[in-house]
Design a protein around this motif. Structure first.
Motif, PDB file in Angstrom:
ATOM      1  N   VAL A   1       0.851  -1.179   0.000  1.00  0.00           N
ATOM      2  CA  VAL A   1       0.000   0.000   0.000  1.00  0.00           C
ATOM      3  C   VAL A   1       0.890   1.233   0.000  1.00  0.00           C
ATOM      4  N   LEU A   2       0.541   2.194  -0.839  1.00  0.00           N
ATOM      5  CA  LEU A   2       1.255   3.465  -0.923  1.00  0.00           C
ATOM      6  C   LEU A   2       0.274   4.559  -0.489  1.00  0.00           C
ATOM      7  N   VAL A   3       0.522   5.135   0.675  1.00  0.00           N
ATOM      8  CA  VAL A   3      -0.376   6.155   1.230  1.00  0.00           C
ATOM      9  C   VAL A   3       0.207   7.525   0.895  1.00  0.00           C
ATOM     10  N   VAL A   4      -0.538   8.297   0.095  1.00  0.00           N
ATOM     11  CA  VAL A   4      -0.069   9.568  -0.456  1.00  0.00           C
ATOM     12  C   VAL A   4      -0.772  10.726   0.231  1.00  0.00           C
ATOM     13  N   ARG A   5      -0.006  11.713   0.652  1.00  0.00           N
ATOM     14  CA  ARG A   5      -0.602  12.921   1.233  1.00  0.00           C
ATOM     15  C   ARG A   5      -1.277  13.727   0.132  1.00  0.00           C
ATOM     16  N   ASN A   6      -2.568  14.015   0.303  1.00  0.00           N
ATOM     17  CA  ASN A   6      -3.263  14.809  -0.713  1.00  0.00           C
ATOM     18  C   ASN A   6      -3.390  16.269  -0.306  1.00  0.00           C
ATOM     19  N   ASP A   7      -2.783  16.654   0.811  1.00  0.00           N
ATOM     20  CA  ASP A   7      -2.819  18.050   1.243  1.00  0.00           C
ATOM     21  C   ASP A   7      -1.658  18.868   0.682  1.00  0.00           C
TER      22      ASP A   7
ATOM     23  N   THR B   1      10.001  17.142   3.531  1.00  0.00           N
ATOM     24  CA  THR B   1       8.563  16.923   3.661  1.00  0.00           C
ATOM     25  C   THR B   1       8.242  15.450   3.444  1.00  0.00           C
ATOM     26  N   ARG B   2       7.492  14.893   4.378  1.00  0.00           N
ATOM     27  CA  ARG B   2       7.053  13.498   4.259  1.00  0.00           C
ATOM     28  C   ARG B   2       5.909  13.453   3.250  1.00  0.00           C
ATOM     29  N   THR B   3       6.111  12.706   2.140  1.00  0.00           N
ATOM     30  CA  THR B   3       5.130  12.725   1.049  1.00  0.00           C
ATOM     31  C   THR B   3       4.316  11.440   0.928  1.00  0.00           C
ATOM     32  N   VAL B   4       4.965  10.293   1.052  1.00  0.00           N
ATOM     33  CA  VAL B   4       4.322   8.999   0.832  1.00  0.00           C
ATOM     34  C   VAL B   4       4.804   8.011   1.892  1.00  0.00           C
ATOM     35  N   LEU B   5       3.903   7.140   2.304  1.00  0.00           N
ATOM     36  CA  LEU B   5       4.245   6.041   3.205  1.00  0.00           C
ATOM     37  C   LEU B   5       3.980   4.737   2.462  1.00  0.00           C
TER      38      LEU B   5
ATOM     39  N   MET C   1       0.555  17.877  -4.816  1.00  0.00           N
ATOM     40  CA  MET C   1       1.549  17.346  -5.752  1.00  0.00           C
ATOM     41  C   MET C   1       0.884  16.992  -7.081  1.00  0.00           C
ATOM     42  N   THR C   2       1.615  17.189  -8.170  1.00  0.00           N
ATOM     43  CA  THR C   2       1.105  16.785  -9.481  1.00  0.00           C
ATOM     44  C   THR C   2       1.131  15.267  -9.583  1.00  0.00           C
ATOM     45  N   SER C   3       0.450  14.732 -10.587  1.00  0.00           N
ATOM     46  CA  SER C   3       0.417  13.275 -10.752  1.00  0.00           C
ATOM     47  C   SER C   3       1.809  12.717 -11.018  1.00  0.00           C
ATOM     48  N   GLY C   4       2.640  13.464 -11.743  1.00  0.00           N
ATOM     49  CA  GLY C   4       4.016  13.016 -11.988  1.00  0.00           C
ATOM     50  C   GLY C   4       4.832  12.946 -10.709  1.00  0.00           C
ATOM     51  N   LYS C   5       4.670  13.950  -9.863  1.00  0.00           N
ATOM     52  CA  LYS C   5       5.384  13.981  -8.576  1.00  0.00           C
ATOM     53  C   LYS C   5       4.921  12.823  -7.698  1.00  0.00           C
ATOM     54  N   ILE C   6       3.609  12.585  -7.669  1.00  0.00           N
ATOM     55  CA  ILE C   6       3.069  11.474  -6.882  1.00  0.00           C
ATOM     56  C   ILE C   6       3.634  10.149  -7.381  1.00  0.00           C
ATOM     57  N   ALA C   7       3.689   9.984  -8.704  1.00  0.00           N
ATOM     58  CA  ALA C   7       4.226   8.744  -9.274  1.00  0.00           C
ATOM     59  C   ALA C   7       5.683   8.539  -8.866  1.00  0.00           C
ATOM     60  N   ALA C   8       6.477   9.595  -8.907  1.00  0.00           N
ATOM     61  CA  ALA C   8       7.890   9.485  -8.517  1.00  0.00           C
ATOM     62  C   ALA C   8       8.030   9.123  -7.047  1.00  0.00           C
ATOM     63  N   GLN C   9       7.240   9.775  -6.194  1.00  0.00           N
ATOM     64  CA  GLN C   9       7.312   9.499  -4.758  1.00  0.00           C
ATOM     65  C   GLN C   9       6.848   8.072  -4.436  1.00  0.00           C
ATOM     66  N   CYS C  10       5.824   7.606  -5.142  1.00  0.00           N
ATOM     67  CA  CYS C  10       5.364   6.223  -4.954  1.00  0.00           C
ATOM     68  C   CYS C  10       6.433   5.233  -5.405  1.00  0.00           C
ATOM     69  N   GLY C  11       7.153   5.577  -6.472  1.00  0.00           N
ATOM     70  CA  GLY C  11       8.266   4.729  -6.913  1.00  0.00           C
ATOM     71  C   GLY C  11       9.341   4.626  -5.843  1.00  0.00           C
ATOM     72  N   HIS C  12       9.656   5.755  -5.209  1.00  0.00           N
ATOM     73  CA  HIS C  12      10.651   5.742  -4.117  1.00  0.00           C
ATOM     74  C   HIS C  12      10.178   4.855  -2.961  1.00  0.00           C
ATOM     75  N   ALA C  13       8.899   4.968  -2.613  1.00  0.00           N
ATOM     76  CA  ALA C  13       8.358   4.183  -1.497  1.00  0.00           C
ATOM     77  C   ALA C  13       8.353   2.690  -1.818  1.00  0.00           C
ATOM     78  N   THR C  14       7.981   2.348  -3.040  1.00  0.00           N
ATOM     79  CA  THR C  14       7.971   0.947  -3.451  1.00  0.00           C
ATOM     80  C   THR C  14       9.369   0.348  -3.350  1.00  0.00           C
ATOM     81  N   LEU C  15      10.344   1.061  -3.874  1.00  0.00           N
ATOM     82  CA  LEU C  15      11.718   0.566  -3.851  1.00  0.00           C
ATOM     83  C   LEU C  15      12.259   0.474  -2.423  1.00  0.00           C
ATOM     84  N   ALA C  16      11.943   1.439  -1.586  1.00  0.00           N
ATOM     85  CA  ALA C  16      12.415   1.417  -0.196  1.00  0.00           C
ATOM     86  C   ALA C  16      11.865   0.201   0.553  1.00  0.00           C
ATOM     87  N   CYS C  17      10.569  -0.060   0.390  1.00  0.00           N
ATOM     88  CA  CYS C  17       9.961  -1.225   1.046  1.00  0.00           C
ATOM     89  C   CYS C  17      10.554  -2.521   0.504  1.00  0.00           C
ATOM     90  N   TYR C  18      10.693  -2.596  -0.798  1.00  0.00           N
ATOM     91  CA  TYR C  18      11.227  -3.802  -1.429  1.00  0.00           C
ATOM     92  C   TYR C  18      12.644  -4.091  -0.933  1.00  0.00           C
TER      93      TYR C  18
END
Length: 197
Positions: free
Chosen positions: A86-92, A173-177, A95-112
């Motif tokens: 699960v990738l929990v994204v701050r919507n406050d 700034t904490r962006t994605v968990l 962030m643009t969709s591209g920024k969200i995608a990049a941050q989710c990629g970082h979170a996926t790789l970190a967890c993996y």
């Protein structure tokens, strides 16, 4: 003793079917039990190397997070049990969709990266069952911190991504968990009430 009059082509077909079935069953049993046994041996040989890291000062942010984790190797999944990340994204943050995608990629790789060292059998199971990833909304940084604490208390892998500050949000700034991968029922205990992104 009498011989059965079975055509040679039927005998060859039966032999080929039996061989294929044996190969199929052997492959999956070997994948199931061989991988687990092999990983256990590697893990046993690595334990003495990891023991000093607990007593020393952490050299990096990755080591600090590793020390804060629970027992990541404690999570097991049943043979056909579905797993997800699960990738929990701050919507406050706006962030643009591209920024969200990049941050989710970082979170996926970190967890993996964290989980492949501590629980490779769970990562392999997640990979075999489709590598499900779900993006959810969070309303604030406080909510991400709370979710991370709950996840870690359940021995789930949880990684917060802090932005470098080069583009849309301030540095640090904490962006994605990212949470997981882990069995769906366990992850839902943490994020089951959140809405899809």
């Amino acid at each position: 003793m009498s011989r059965l009059n079975i055509p040679l082509s039927a005998q060859v077909g039966t032999l080929a079917a039996a061989s294929a079935a044996s190969l199929f069953v052997g492959y999956y049993l070997g994948k199931l039990y061989g991988t687990t046994a092999g990983k256990g041996k590697e893990k046993a040989s690595e334990e003495p190397k990891e023991a000093p890291a607990v007593t020393e000062e952490p050299d990096s942010e990755e080591e600090e997070e590793s020390l804060a984790d629970g027992d990541l190797s404690a999570i097991k999944a049943g043979f056909l049990e579905p797993c997800k990340m699960v990738l929990v994204v701050r919507n406050d943050l706006g962030m643009t969709s591209g920024k969200i995608a990049a941050q989710c990629g970082h979170a996926t790789l970190a967890c993996y990266k964290a989980l492949v060292r501590k629980n490779p059998a769970l990562v392999s199971h997640w990979e075999r069952t489709g590598q499900a990833k779900i993006a959810l909304k969070a309303s604030s940084e406080d909510q991400l911190i709370e979710l991370e604490a709950i996840a870690r208390s359940l021995n789930l892998c949880a990684r917060s991504i802090h932005d470098a500050g080069h583009t849309q949000v301030d540095a640090g700034t904490r962006t994605v968990l990212g949470i997981g991968p882990a069995p769906v029922s366990l992850v839902n205990q943490v994020t089951g009430k959140l809405r899809l992104l």
